[in-house]
Write a protein that holds these residues in place. Structure first.
Motif, short mmCIF file in Angstrom:
data_model
loop_
_atom_site.label_atom_id
_atom_site.label_comp_id
_atom_site.label_asym_id
_atom_site.label_seq_id
_atom_site.Cartn_x
_atom_site.Cartn_y
_atom_site.Cartn_z
N LYS A 113 30.08 48.42 75.08
CA LYS A 113 31.01 49.48 75.44
C LYS A 113 30.77 49.88 76.89
O LYS A 113 29.81 50.56 77.21
CB LYS A 113 30.87 50.68 74.51
N ALA A 114 31.67 49.42 77.78
CA ALA A 114 31.50 49.64 79.21
C ALA A 114 32.13 50.95 79.68
O ALA A 114 31.83 51.41 80.79
CB ALA A 114 32.11 48.47 79.99
N LEU A 115 32.98 51.55 78.86
CA LEU A 115 33.64 52.80 79.24
C LEU A 115 34.07 53.52 77.98
O LEU A 115 34.50 52.90 76.99
CB LEU A 115 34.87 52.51 80.12
N HIS A 116 33.95 54.85 77.99
CA HIS A 116 34.41 55.69 76.88
C HIS A 116 34.82 57.03 77.50
O HIS A 116 33.99 57.72 78.10
CB HIS A 116 33.30 55.89 75.86
N VAL A 117 36.09 57.36 77.38
CA VAL A 117 36.63 58.60 77.95
C VAL A 117 37.40 59.34 76.87
O VAL A 117 38.13 58.73 76.08
CB VAL A 117 37.59 58.31 79.13
N SER A 118 37.24 60.66 76.81
CA SER A 118 37.97 61.46 75.83
C SER A 118 38.60 62.67 76.51
O SER A 118 38.10 63.15 77.54
CB SER A 118 37.05 61.92 74.70
N ARG A 119 39.68 63.15 75.91
CA ARG A 119 40.33 64.35 76.42
C ARG A 119 41.21 64.95 75.34
O ARG A 119 41.86 64.22 74.57
CB ARG A 119 41.20 64.01 77.64
N ILE A 120 41.24 66.26 75.25
CA ILE A 120 42.17 66.95 74.35
C ILE A 120 43.55 66.91 74.99
O ILE A 120 43.71 67.22 76.18
CB ILE A 120 41.72 68.39 74.09
N ILE A 121 44.56 66.51 74.21
CA ILE A 121 45.93 66.42 74.71
C ILE A 121 46.83 67.36 73.92
O ILE A 121 46.53 67.71 72.77
CB ILE A 121 46.46 64.97 74.65
N GLY A 122 47.92 67.77 74.53
CA GLY A 122 48.76 68.83 73.98
C GLY A 122 49.83 68.37 73.02
O GLY A 122 51.02 68.65 73.21
N CYS A 123 49.42 67.64 71.97
CA CYS A 123 50.39 67.19 70.98
C CYS A 123 49.66 66.87 69.69
O CYS A 123 48.44 66.75 69.65
CB CYS A 123 51.15 65.95 71.47
N ASN A 124 50.41 66.71 68.63
CA ASN A 124 49.88 66.25 67.36
C ASN A 124 49.29 64.85 67.52
O ASN A 124 49.76 64.07 68.35
CB ASN A 124 51.01 66.23 66.32
N TRP A 125 48.27 64.52 66.75
CA TRP A 125 47.61 63.22 66.90
C TRP A 125 48.57 62.06 66.74
O TRP A 125 48.44 61.02 67.39
CB TRP A 125 46.43 63.10 65.93
N LYS A 126 49.58 62.24 65.88
CA LYS A 126 50.54 61.15 65.66
C LYS A 126 51.45 60.96 66.86
O LYS A 126 51.81 59.81 67.20
CB LYS A 126 51.37 61.43 64.40
N VAL A 127 51.84 62.03 67.52
CA VAL A 127 52.65 61.91 68.74
C VAL A 127 51.89 61.10 69.79
O VAL A 127 52.45 60.20 70.43
CB VAL A 127 53.02 63.29 69.29
N GLY A 128 50.60 61.40 69.97
CA GLY A 128 49.81 60.65 70.93
C GLY A 128 49.68 59.20 70.53
O GLY A 128 49.90 58.30 71.35
N PHE A 129 49.32 58.95 69.28
CA PHE A 129 49.13 57.58 68.80
C PHE A 129 50.42 56.77 68.94
O PHE A 129 50.40 55.61 69.37
CB PHE A 129 48.67 57.65 67.35
N GLU A 130 51.53 57.37 68.58
CA GLU A 130 52.80 56.66 68.57
C GLU A 130 53.25 56.23 69.96
O GLU A 130 54.00 55.26 70.11
CB GLU A 130 53.87 57.52 67.89
N ALA A 131 52.77 56.92 70.99
CA ALA A 131 53.11 56.53 72.36
C ALA A 131 52.46 55.21 72.74
O ALA A 131 52.84 54.60 73.75
CB ALA A 131 52.69 57.62 73.34
N PHE A 132 51.48 54.77 71.95
CA PHE A 132 50.74 53.55 72.27
C PHE A 132 51.05 52.39 71.33
O PHE A 132 50.56 51.28 71.55
CB PHE A 132 49.24 53.83 72.28
N ILE A 133 51.87 52.62 70.30
CA ILE A 133 52.18 51.53 69.38
C ILE A 133 53.64 51.11 69.47
O ILE A 133 54.17 50.45 68.58
CB ILE A 133 51.78 51.88 67.93
N GLU A 134 54.30 51.46 70.55
CA GLU A 134 55.59 50.86 70.93
C GLU A 134 55.59 50.72 72.45
O GLU A 134 54.96 51.51 73.16
CB GLU A 134 56.78 51.68 70.43
#
Length: 464
Positions: free
Chosen positions: A211-232
């Motif tokens: 694991k060469a990089l690991h970054v986290s951040r709280i984002i202003g949406c439901n977890w599904k809204v965030g996830f769905e932006a990356f699966i289309e």
């Protein structure tokens, strides 16, 4: 300039982009194409709208917490993050908290993160310790979960050692990852994932990465809204215009495997079907400038006569990634495996890239008990030459909620891409709360992974 239109006949019952299909691009490969990439499911899951309450209501969030998150397999960490006896990692998901630790025998066990005396959380953060000790009153356990002792045992003669055995969660492993499941009756991880994850990833061997990089951040949406932006991928046209000259967005391939696994393959080095008259050199110039595949101070690469930008970029990546892996990838890897975005996901929230390029991994979680915010994590797995010492996994960089992703310089061009996504997702969350329609409508093909996600959620929250 290459011909980027599909030669496949139109199917009026399954409309697709007019751009060249991923399978047609595989026909141009010069090494044998693995069966994993030839798989093409063309799944149709219906056209019904999704109520916005699934994203914005506390009630639906509570259903997920009490019926889904405590019954599904979830990735916690890399095995290499807990190499020594007593190493532990804390995994919080919604209102639940679990920690995994390596025991005296080398086994990895997972426990509910709660003291059996007064309920105090046992582990507050990742670390290392010789035993499991509650910071409140000093009740302690051996790493195998057996009760070790307390400062005043005479006051607890009514509790047996069996009463004080730490409750465990199930632990299993895949591709170097540690997974947990709180449900004793859930299927095994292998059955849960389905055969595709194991058979496909045998070729790409994520076990041999660090694991060469690991970054986290709280984002202003439901977890599904965030996830769905990356699966289309087709939001690229308006959200990521800088990548459109070299990203086959609306002609991506989407695959559904069973209840818990899905995949997107988006070809790189190929212009979007939305573009017109893009030259091979323009494709290459955009790749060099914005993809993060090349150093910013490198000279512009001239595409050789008779070669496409995709072929040329693959040659560059063969050299770069072969050096990282210590093996000549050009002898057996397809161009796709060193170029394209091949993104799998395991329900509910784990999404690893495949291929021989550096493997990005996404994970999305609810931010505690709040349905309107989420924790987004990005990891990067890198290969290293066989026979050399494995580099150490890096700790997580935690950005503040107001910090842009571009503050993490290690992300390179990905930081710009993620920041563009952040211009959307909080406003998706806000917009759904104002929706007069009260529902979202999905594309039948390009957003089939989103529909698949929700149909699997329903099997948990409404299935019994």
């Amino acid at each position: 300039m290459g011909d980027y239109k599909t030669k496949l006949p139109r199917d009026p019952e399954q409309p697709r982009s007019h751009g060249i299909s991923y399978q047609e691009m595989l026909d141009e490969e010069v090494v044998p194409v693995p069966d994993a990439l030839r798989s093409n499911t063309n799944t149709f899951l219906g056209s019904a709208d999704l109520p916005v309450e699934r994203y914005i209501s506390q009630e639906f969030h509570d259903l997920e917490v009490n019926k889904m998150w405590n019954r599904t397999w979830q990735m916690v960490c890399r095995e290499t993050e807990i190499p020594n006896v007593g190493d532990h990692v804390v995994y919080d998901i919604a209102t639940w908290s679990i920690f995994v630790t390596r025991t005296e025998t080398g086994e990895v066990k997972g426990y509910h993160n709660s003291c059996l005396h007064r309920g105090r959380q046992l582990k507050d953060e990742n670390g290392q310790s010789d035993d499991i000790r509650c910071p409140f009153h000093g009740f302690s356990w051996n790493l195998d979960g057996s009760f070790k002792g307390s400062p005043c045992p005479w006051d607890f003669e009514h509790l047996s050692k069996e009463d004080l055995q730490l409750p465990e969660v199930r632990v299993d492993f895949w591709a170097g990852w540690v997974f947990i499941n709180m449900d004793a009756d859930a299927p095994s991880l292998e059955e849960y994932m389905g055969p595709e994850m194991r058979s496909h990833f045998e070729r790409w061997s994520l076990e041999n990465t660090f694991k060469a990089l690991h970054v986290s951040r709280i984002i202003g949406c439901n977890w599904k809204v965030g996830f769905e932006a990356f699966i289309e991928s087709w939001h690229s046209l308006d959200t990521h215009p800088q990548i459109v000259p070299y990203t086959a967005d609306s002609n991506s391939q989407y695959d559904i495997y069973g209840e818990n696994t899905s995949r997107t393959i988006t070809a790189m080095g190929v212009p979007s079907p939305h573009t017109r008259n893009v030259t091979e050199q323009e494709v290459m110039d955009a790749l060099a400038a914005t993809s993060g595949r090349m150093a910013a101070d490198e000279p512009v690469h001239q595409v050789p006569d008779g070669m496409s930008a995709r072929e040329f970029m693959a040659e560059i990546n063969y050299k770069e990634f072969s050096a990282l892996a210590g093996v000549d990838l050009s002898e057996f890897a397809t161009r796709s495996e060193v170029l394209d975005a091949i993104l799998y996901s395991v329900f509910p929230n784990f999404a690893p890239w495949a291929g021989f390029n550096p493997n990005i991994v996404y994970r999305f979680r609810p931010n505690g008990d709040d349905p309107n915010t989420a924790l987004m994590e990005v990891m990067l797995l890198m290969r290293f030459p066989e026979g050399t010492e494995r580099p150490a996994d890096v700790p997580c960089i935690e950005l503040r909620p107001e910090q842009p992703w571009t503050d993490c310089e290690e992300l390179g061009a990905l930081g710009d891409v993620f920041e563009q996504d952040m211009k959307n997702v909080p406003f998706v969350q806000k917009g759904m709360r104002q929706s007069k329609k009260g529902a979202v409508s999905l594309g039948n093909y390009q957003e089939v992974r989103i529909r698949h996600l929700h149909q699997t959620i329903d099997k948990y929250v409404y299935g019994d």
